[in-house]
Design an enzyme around this catalytic site. Structure first.
Site, PDB file in Angstrom:
ATOM      1  N   LYS A  57     -37.385  37.136  -4.156  1.00 61.25           N
ATOM      2  CA  LYS A  57     -38.446  38.146  -4.160  1.00 61.25           C
ATOM      3  C   LYS A  57     -37.778  39.461  -3.776  1.00 61.25           C
ATOM      4  O   LYS A  57     -37.496  39.714  -2.599  1.00 61.25           O
ATOM      5  CB  LYS A  57     -39.536  37.785  -3.142  1.00 61.25           C
ATOM      6  CG  LYS A  57     -40.695  38.771  -3.096  1.00 61.25           C
ATOM      7  CD  LYS A  57     -41.634  38.580  -4.270  1.00 61.25           C
ATOM      8  CE  LYS A  57     -42.846  39.510  -4.161  1.00 61.25           C
ATOM      9  NZ  LYS A  57     -43.789  39.323  -5.281  1.00 61.25           N
TER      10      LYS A  57
ATOM     11  N   GLY B  97     -52.252  33.127 -15.576  1.00 65.10           N
ATOM     12  CA  GLY B  97     -51.968  32.746 -14.200  1.00 65.10           C
ATOM     13  C   GLY B  97     -53.080  32.023 -13.483  1.00 65.10           C
ATOM     14  O   GLY B  97     -52.827  31.334 -12.486  1.00 65.10           O
TER      15      GLY B  97
END
Length: 250
Positions: A55, A188
């Site tokens: 990330k 998603g």
């Protein structure tokens, strides 16, 4: 009595060949990037692959153990995770760094780290912040620029709601303009009771992508146990990622 000859043996399932580095980006924020990243990671790890998740910039979280990587670890079981920068305000990485008075993420250094991880892992997943063209530094560089540095394809996560067709088309156009490969389009969070707009958009998203959807993850998957999430990941991602999802029968 002559026994009937057996039919042809069933074809083996296609082997899954993922790129060494895959960027998971999206059409905006809160579209399901973290859950999709966890789903790809869970299936790859389940096949015995060494998976690392990066990330580059976590925003909207105070210092501590919470954040997107904590969700990915809980759902997928992957433990090799790397957060490169964290800013408490829920803004773009560049704006959040500015608001906190801290230096922005160094994308060049991030690319070096990811290339090193590539030597240790079979698959490095990179989850972006917000949409594809969200700014990471004052120069205006984005996760798309990181993809160019790494020559990595981008998996686009989108929503099924009204407005998704334009947002998805613009994201795919931005990838094409930069000569980046789209690894597919994934919804998603597919609702349990989709309406007319969602059902129509699911059809039209495949048209915009120029290929069948790469997946559609059930809404609420982030609340599942690890075992149940693995089942949901397999059902929600297509064969290219080791799943069983097929848009025409979903």
């Amino acid at each position: 009595m002559t026994q009937p000859s057996p039919g042809p043996a069933p074809a083996p399932p296609p082997s899954v060949v993922l790129p060494p580095v895959l960027i998971v980006s999206g059409t905006g924020t809160e579209v399901g990037k973290t859950v999709v990243t966890a789903a790809v990671a869970a299936l790859a790890a389940g096949r015995g692959h060494r998976v690392a998740v990066v990330k580059p910039a976590q925003t909207g979280e105070p210092p501590g153990p919470t954040g997107d990587l904590a969700v990915i670890r809980r759902l997928s079981g992957v433990t090799q995770t790397h957060e490169l920068a964290r800013f408490p305000d829920p803004l773009s990485p560049e704006a959040a760094a500015r608001a906190s008075g801290r230096p922005p993420l160094d994308l060049d250094a991030a690319a070096v780290l990811i290339k090193q991880l590539r030597l240790e892992a079979d698959l490095v997943l990179i989850e972006g912040a917000g949409g594809l063209l969200v700014r990471y530094d004052p120069a205006g560089r984005t996760i798309a620029d990181l993809a160019v540095m790494l020559d990595a394809p981008v998996l686009v996560v989108t929503t099924p709601e009204l407005g998704t067709l334009n947002h998805t088309a613009l994201t795919l156009e931005a990838l094409s303009t930069r000569r980046l490969t789209a690894a597919g389009v994934v919804i998603g969070a597919w609702p349990a009771e989709p309406g007319l707009a969602e059902r129509a958009n699911r059809t039209d998203l495949a048209v915009i992508a120029g290929q069948p959807l790469a997946g559609s993850i059930a809404a609420g998957a982030a609340r599942l146990s690890r075992a149940d999430f693995l089942t949901a990941a397999r059902a929600g991602l297509g064969p290219a990622f080791g799943g069983t999802f097929r848009a025409e029968t979903d």
